[in-house]
Structure formats: C-alpha cells, structure tokens
Design a protein around this motif. Structure first.
Motif, mmCIF file in Angstrom:
data_model
loop_
_atom_site.group_PDB
_atom_site.id
_atom_site.type_symbol
_atom_site.label_atom_id
_atom_site.label_comp_id
_atom_site.label_asym_id
_atom_site.label_seq_id
_atom_site.Cartn_x
_atom_site.Cartn_y
_atom_site.Cartn_z
ATOM 1 N N VAL A 1 -21.314 -52.611 -16.531
ATOM 2 C CA VAL A 1 -21.570 -51.463 -15.662
ATOM 3 C C VAL A 1 -22.390 -50.461 -16.462
ATOM 4 O O VAL A 1 -22.032 -50.129 -17.596
ATOM 5 N N THR A 2 -23.512 -50.013 -15.895
ATOM 6 C CA THR A 2 -24.422 -49.145 -16.659
ATOM 7 C C THR A 2 -24.770 -47.883 -15.883
ATOM 8 O O THR A 2 -24.481 -47.776 -14.703
ATOM 9 N N VAL A 3 -25.419 -46.951 -16.562
ATOM 10 C CA VAL A 3 -25.991 -45.767 -15.901
ATOM 11 C C VAL A 3 -27.405 -45.556 -16.425
ATOM 12 O O VAL A 3 -27.794 -46.137 -17.438
ATOM 13 N N HIS A 4 -28.138 -44.692 -15.696
ATOM 14 C CA HIS A 4 -29.487 -44.339 -16.112
ATOM 15 C C HIS A 4 -29.476 -42.944 -16.744
ATOM 16 O O HIS A 4 -28.627 -42.132 -16.425
ATOM 17 N N PRO A 5 -30.450 -42.666 -17.620
ATOM 18 C CA PRO A 5 -30.445 -41.392 -18.350
ATOM 19 C C PRO A 5 -30.499 -40.160 -17.441
ATOM 20 O O PRO A 5 -29.985 -39.108 -17.782
ATOM 21 N N GLU A 6 -31.122 -40.317 -16.247
ATOM 22 C CA GLU A 6 -31.267 -39.160 -15.361
ATOM 23 C C GLU A 6 -30.109 -39.028 -14.357
ATOM 24 O O GLU A 6 -30.116 -38.141 -13.519
ATOM 25 N N ASP A 7 -29.136 -39.916 -14.416
ATOM 26 C CA ASP A 7 -27.992 -39.801 -13.497
ATOM 27 C C ASP A 7 -27.165 -38.568 -13.859
ATOM 28 O O ASP A 7 -26.968 -38.280 -15.048
ATOM 29 N N PRO A 8 -26.643 -37.851 -12.869
ATOM 30 C CA PRO A 8 -25.759 -36.722 -13.187
ATOM 31 C C PRO A 8 -24.482 -37.224 -13.864
ATOM 32 O O PRO A 8 -24.038 -38.335 -13.577
ATOM 33 N N VAL A 9 -23.896 -36.386 -14.724
ATOM 34 C CA VAL A 9 -22.691 -36.833 -15.437
ATOM 35 C C VAL A 9 -21.547 -37.123 -14.453
ATOM 36 O O VAL A 9 -20.719 -37.990 -14.709
ATOM 37 N N GLU A 10 -21.522 -36.425 -13.329
ATOM 38 C CA GLU A 10 -20.474 -36.666 -12.332
ATOM 39 C C GLU A 10 -20.523 -38.123 -11.856
ATOM 40 O O GLU A 10 -19.507 -38.737 -11.577
ATOM 41 N N PHE A 11 -21.746 -38.640 -11.758
ATOM 42 C CA PHE A 11 -21.938 -40.013 -11.301
ATOM 43 C C PHE A 11 -21.393 -40.989 -12.346
ATOM 44 O O PHE A 11 -20.731 -41.977 -12.016
ATOM 45 N N PHE B 1 -43.247 -27.389 -1.907
ATOM 46 C CA PHE B 1 -41.876 -27.615 -1.490
ATOM 47 C C PHE B 1 -41.039 -27.541 -2.762
ATOM 48 O O PHE B 1 -40.992 -28.479 -3.535
ATOM 49 N N LYS B 2 -40.453 -26.362 -2.967
ATOM 50 C CA LYS B 2 -39.745 -26.142 -4.225
ATOM 51 C C LYS B 2 -38.337 -26.710 -4.185
ATOM 52 O O LYS B 2 -37.698 -26.708 -3.143
ATOM 53 N N PRO B 3 -37.831 -27.126 -5.328
ATOM 54 C CA PRO B 3 -36.423 -27.524 -5.380
ATOM 55 C C PRO B 3 -35.523 -26.293 -5.359
ATOM 56 O O PRO B 3 -35.995 -25.177 -5.532
ATOM 57 N N MET B 4 -34.235 -26.497 -5.143
ATOM 58 C CA MET B 4 -33.294 -25.378 -5.137
ATOM 59 C C MET B 4 -33.149 -24.819 -6.542
ATOM 60 O O MET B 4 -33.121 -25.559 -7.520
ATOM 61 N N ARG B 5 -33.060 -23.476 -6.616
ATOM 62 C CA ARG B 5 -32.746 -22.883 -7.907
ATOM 63 C C ARG B 5 -31.241 -23.040 -8.096
ATOM 64 O O ARG B 5 -30.453 -22.625 -7.267
ATOM 65 N N GLN B 6 -30.857 -23.675 -9.163
ATOM 66 C CA GLN B 6 -29.432 -23.885 -9.381
ATOM 67 C C GLN B 6 -29.127 -23.831 -10.852
ATOM 68 O O GLN B 6 -30.027 -23.909 -11.688
ATOM 69 N N LYS B 7 -27.850 -23.656 -11.155
ATOM 70 C CA LYS B 7 -27.440 -23.678 -12.559
ATOM 71 C C LYS B 7 -27.824 -25.041 -13.099
ATOM 72 O O LYS B 7 -27.761 -26.030 -12.390
ATOM 73 N N GLU B 8 -28.175 -25.076 -14.357
ATOM 74 C CA GLU B 8 -28.663 -26.320 -14.932
ATOM 75 C C GLU B 8 -27.695 -27.467 -14.658
ATOM 76 O O GLU B 8 -26.495 -27.338 -14.863
ATOM 77 N N ILE B 9 -28.222 -28.560 -14.147
ATOM 78 C CA ILE B 9 -27.315 -29.682 -13.939
ATOM 79 C C ILE B 9 -27.337 -30.570 -15.173
ATOM 80 O O ILE B 9 -28.358 -30.698 -15.852
ATOM 81 N N VAL B 10 -26.196 -31.102 -15.503
ATOM 82 C CA VAL B 10 -26.085 -31.913 -16.708
ATOM 83 C C VAL B 10 -26.263 -33.378 -16.334
ATOM 84 O O VAL B 10 -25.609 -33.876 -15.422
#
Lengths: 501, 128
Positions: free
Chosen positions: A453-463, A372-381
C-alpha cells in the motif's frame, strides 16, 4: 439571396432581427454550419447565414430558483423555509428564498432541490413550511401550506454558473470505485467520463465572446432567458455563464433532476444560444470542430485539488467512445446529452425562423481573460512535508543483512527496490523476526510483502492516515508516478505532526 | 442464453458444470454465483444454438434451471446522457447515429450496475 454586398460585409443584430420579422432570416444549427463553411468558405457562409443555433444539456450544479411566495395573514418573515422538506436559503427579504438544485431533502433519500423545481414545472403541488422568531411587523412564527407554481409571485431561475465551455474529463487510477460528480469512475483506469457538447456547445462557437455577453437573449429550459454576466469560476477557454429565466415559462422537456450516486442531486439544464453571423470571423468561429477543442483527462484517484493530468485529449476522441490510456483502450461515457442538446438547437432554430425569438445585442462583454484562483487556506500538509528517509534494499539482500540494517538504523520498514529504484516489495521487522523463527534465512525477496500500500508525495497527510487505518499498517512507502521510492511515511511521522500542532 | 441454476443440498456438492462441459463438449461462462450451507445458485451463459440439450442435461443432474429472458429495460425517462455506456461490463449500451442511447439487451448479464449509475433512474431489471 440578392442582398447588397455592402450590407452583407458587416451585418448588424438589428438587421438580422428585421429579417427574422420578415421571415427571411437564414438560420442553421451549429452542426449544419460546419458543413456550410467547409463547403463554401467563411466569407460566403457569412453572406448566406444570419444565425447559428448552439445547444447544451448537462448536469449543472450551480443552478437554482429565486421564489417570492407572497405574504401570509398574519405575515411571517421566513427565517427558515423548506419546500418538500428541502431547505431554501432565506437570508434575504421576508418571503423571498433561493432554492439550490443540489440541496438535499432532510427526509427522502436521493431527492433534492432539483426534484422540487421539477415538481413545480410539472404543475404539481409542493409543501411549503417556514419558521420565524416573529417580529412586530411579522408576528407569525410558523406556517405550513401547499403551493403550486401558479401561486407564487415570482419563480426566477438564476444560475450562477452554467454552460461550461469545456470540461476536464475524468478517470481513476486508484484501486477502488469512486463516486463523483463526474459519475461513477471504475478502478485502474476502468473508464473515462466527460461533459459538455463540444463543437455545438455555445461558448465554443464564440470563443472570444463577441456576441455572447451581458444581455444576450437565450433559450433556457424552454423559456426565453438572459445572460447576466460571466459565470462563477469563468476562466477562458473554460468559460462559464450566469443566466436567468422565468421558471413559469419553462418546460420539463428541457430540464431534468438527476442523482449521481455517492455524490448527490443535480439538474440537467438545457441552454441554447443563437449566434449572429455578423462577419466572416464569426462564420469561422462557428465552424469549430470537435478535434480542435482540447481538454485533459484528470486522475480523480488523487484526492487533491490539482489532480494529475493523465493525458491531453480532444472532444472528437472523447465522443468516439474510446480513448487510449497507458496502451489500453478505455471506454468513455459522455455525461451531457448530445441528443437533447441537438433537440434544443433545432427548437431554437424553429423559433427564430417562425419569428418567435429575436436576438439581442449584449450591453457588455464578458471577460476573455480571467483567473480561477484556488481558495486561500491555512497551509495544508502533504506527505512530502513530513515523510522520512526510506532505507532501501535490493531483493537479493539476505535476511541476515536486513536484520542488521533494521537494528543499526533503528527502523521498522525496509522498502525493497529494483536496480531502477522502483518498488518491488516491503519487509518489516516483524517479517524478519518471523523468518528467523522459521529458519528462513535466504533472500528478502522470498519473505517480502509484494502487494504494498503506497501514497504519493502530494497526497494530504489525512489521506495517508486514512490508508494506515484502513489497512491496519504502520508505514507507507511514498512513490512517484514511475513507482520509484521517494521516502516513507510512518505512524510516528504522523503522531509527531499532531504533537507539533 | 443466460440461465439461472439453483442447486439443492444434494446437487450443490456435485461438479455439475464441469460434467456438462465435458459431456456436451460446450463452453459455459459463469457470470456470478454463490454457495450456501445447504444450497447454491449460479448465473451462467450457454451456447444459444444448443440451449435445449444443455438445459436438459443440467436438469437431468437434479439442478433446477430457469431461462432468463428478463434483461435490462430502459424507460422513456432516458435523456441519452450515456453514463451507462462505459460502466456496463458487456457493452450493452451505445450511442446510435441519432445520438440516442441504444441497448442491445440480449447481451445483458443482469449485473445491475447501470441501474445504480443512471442519473435519472431510467433503467430497471424485471425480476425473474
């Protein structure tokens, strides 16, 4: 039973069908089979039992119905069509359309394709509206009429992905309520939801897909349906099926439109699959228990495709109604109906015993291995790609020292960490200025903000950007699962990103 | 027992609940409340066995008391999926031996969250 031992060793589907015709086939539900195998062993169970019925009843979003409406006079090539204001897909022949269960009404809230399908099955009239540019062969440009299930030529339910073998369970580590396709998830691991019927679910009873394959006749929402291949996203042991069946023969007792708040519309689909017990191996497969069916609880609080695994869990634990997360007991909601799934198993058993339902031999097997492959997409930051270094200080640092660090390093935010590097608070240049103005020159722990308020390293920058906006702040410490500070993401980091793009 | 208390412009300033607790030596569980400029309302849970004397006392302080007997109601539409089970703050719902969703309605505190999560709209709160 008095059957010849040589025949019994290896039964055939034709042989079982003969016995169904005679009314002598031994049919049991998957629940009953567990007990029989436990009591008598797989060999003996295989000799005695011909068919095991399985069942599931859950919300299956990847479902819908192909319609052929018949031709109007003058005829129209429907380029867009709406059924009770819910749009169906028409990029096929003139009066064919596919209505998906999750498609939403344009005018009525909490109403969608699943509800329209339910109206049809209940014998109600549905408003059909279509538009077209008009052609020489199909001159008509619009039509509006009322139709029932009887009026259409075909209404073929065709579901690209049903009967998921097992699901990942869901929970929520974040501090807000999440409304998902896995139901409403309460904050701070407030609850767990899961789907699937575990040990009575069809594919768990034939995990190598020996008898369930292309061409297998099944019970689909009360009608006789067929498996037409592996479903989309088929990825054993998270196997799926593509199925079809005639909507005109279906019953509202075994299907139900539903609404998940904040997510949308879906449909509970009832599927029952008969499993021929050809040999001792099949008997052993159908004896599978909930505790042997493993899955994981995922954290939906992390808005990524690869959600973190909170813990491993089996279906017995999930069905007990309570699981432990981080030392606390958390309540569990099933989202599939075990009650209706059992009703389906019983009904299918009754039909086979009465000679109303025969088994079919699959003409092709579905793959036992599939990615079950993930979508091919432009690199997400993600946050870790753009975060900057965090200058950490200890709670005992004096306000004076902190002010010097801010000036020397020309930063605005200092995460405060304990001896293990875990986040305790944060001080900003504004906090320092305020403390100085008020003559509070003690330790930073007296002036720091502790609710960070914090974020995790793998969160998208939009988040991260959304969090900065929502809380009206200019930086977020980046922390790992143990709350250790890995870095800092600031509004400057984010604006730099936009300029670079 | 669940009570709905309505405080008018006078009683809204009085510590009626504390008074009741002290005088009647009883525990009162405040479920939900709101205070406006000229009035207020509270949903509270009181001891079943002493309900009548407690209600009488609260009424004597000028507060309007309504006993709430209308609890969550589940219709025939229920498909027993169990979405409500983990959401209810007071564990009204559970699966019985037959895997049907059962509701112990007397526990209900009328928060209404289950109505919102029920995927087939089988739950309803009768108005009081």
């Amino acid at each position: 039973m008095g059957r010849d031992a040589a025949i019994v060793k290896r039964k055939t589907i034709d042989g079982i069908n003969e016995r169904i015709k005679e009314g002598s086939a031994v049919v049991v539900t998957a629940e009953e089979m567990k007990e029989i195998v436990e009591e008598k062993g797989a060999e003996k169970a295989a000799e005695e039992v011909d068919v095991v019925t399985t069942g599931t009843f859950g919300a299956m979003c990847s479902s819908g119905v192909f319609f052929n409406f018949g031709h109007s006079d003058p005829p129209i090539r429907m380029q867009r069509v709406w059924l009770n204001d819910v749009e169906a897909y028409t990029g096929i022949a003139a009066v064919d359309a596919f209505l998906g269960v999750t498609q939403l009404s344009k005018s009525v809230e909490e109403y969608g394709g699943a509800h329209v399908i339910e109206e049809f099955v209940k014998g109600r009239e549905v408003e059909l509206r279509a538009e077209s540019d008009g052609t020489d062969c199909y001159p008509r440009k619009e039509i509006a009429t009322e139709i029932t299930l009887e009026d259409v030529n075909q209404a073929e339910m065709l579901n690209p992905r049903n009967a998921y073998q097992r699901y990942k369970a869901a929970t929520n580590s974040s501090n807000k309520v999440l409304k998902t396709y896995m139901g409403t998830l309460l904050p701070n691991f407030g609850n767990v939801t899961f789907a699937g019927t575990g040990e009575i679910s069809p594919l768990n009873n034939d995990p190598e897909y020996r008898t369930i394959g292309l061409g297998t006749r099944i019970f689909l929402c009360g009608a006789e349906g067929y498996i037409i291949g592996a479903g989309t996203q088929h990825s054993p042991p998270f196997g799926t099926l593509m199925v079809k069946g005639n909507l005109k023969e279906m019953s509202p007792d075994y299907m139900r439109a539903c609404v998940f708040p904040g997510y949308g519309v879906s449909m509970f689909i009832g599927i029952g699959i008969p499993i021929p017990i050809l040999d001792a191996e099949m008997a052993k497969f159908t004896a599978v228990k909930d505790r042997e069916i493993e899955t994981e609880i995922l954290d939906y609080g992390v808005p990524r495709r690869d959600r973190p695994v909170v813990r491993k869990v089996n279906y017995e634990e999930l069905k007990s109604g309570k699981v432990e997360i981080n030392g606390e007991e958390v309540r569990v909601s099933p989202l599939s109906s075990y009650f209706v799934a059992r009703k389906i198993m019983e009904e299918l058993k009754r039909r086979i015993e009465n000679g109303e339902f025969f088994l079919s031999k699959p003409i092709e097997r579905i793959p036992v291995r599939s990615d079950f492959k993930p979508m091919r997409q432009k690199e997400i930051v993600v946050v870790k790609n753009v975060m900057s270094e965090a200058i950490r200080i200890s709670p005992e640092t004096s306000v004076m020292d902190a002010s010097r660090i801010i000036i020397d390093k020309s930063v605005n935010h200092l995460p405060v960490v304990d001896s293990e590097g875990k986040l305790r608070g944060i001080v900003t240049s504004w906090d320092i200025a305020k403390a100085v103005a008020m003559g509070r020159m003690g330790k930073v722990e007296e002036i720091m903000t502790t609710k960070v308020v914090t974020v995790h390293p793998e969160d998208p920058v939009e988040f991260a950007a959304e969090k900065l906006r929502r809380y009206d702040i200019s930086a977020l410490p980046v922390i790992d699962a143990k709350r250790r500070v890995l870095g800092l993401i600031t509004s400057e980091d984010l604006s730099r990103l936009i300029v670079k793009r | 027992m669940l009570l709905y208390l309505h405080f008018d412009s006078k009683t809204v300033k009085e510590p009626v609940i504390s008074l009741t607790t002290l005088e009647k030596k009883t525990l009162i569980n405040i479920i939900r409340g709101s205070v406006g400029a000229r009035e207020g309302e509270l949903f509270v849970e009181i001891e079943d066995s002493r309900a009548s004397e407690i209600i009488e006392f609260i009424r004597s302080k000028g507060v309007e008391v309504t006993e709430i007997r209308e609890k969550i109601a589940k219709s025939e539409d229920c498909i027993h999926c169990g979405a409500c089970i983990s959401i209810c703050p007071v564990e009204v719902f559970s699966l019985n031996d037959d895997f049907r969703v059962e509701a112990e309605v007397e526990k209900c505190i009328r928060c209404g969250i289950c109505i919102y999560v029920c995927p087939v709209k089988a739950l309803e709160l009768p108005s009081i």
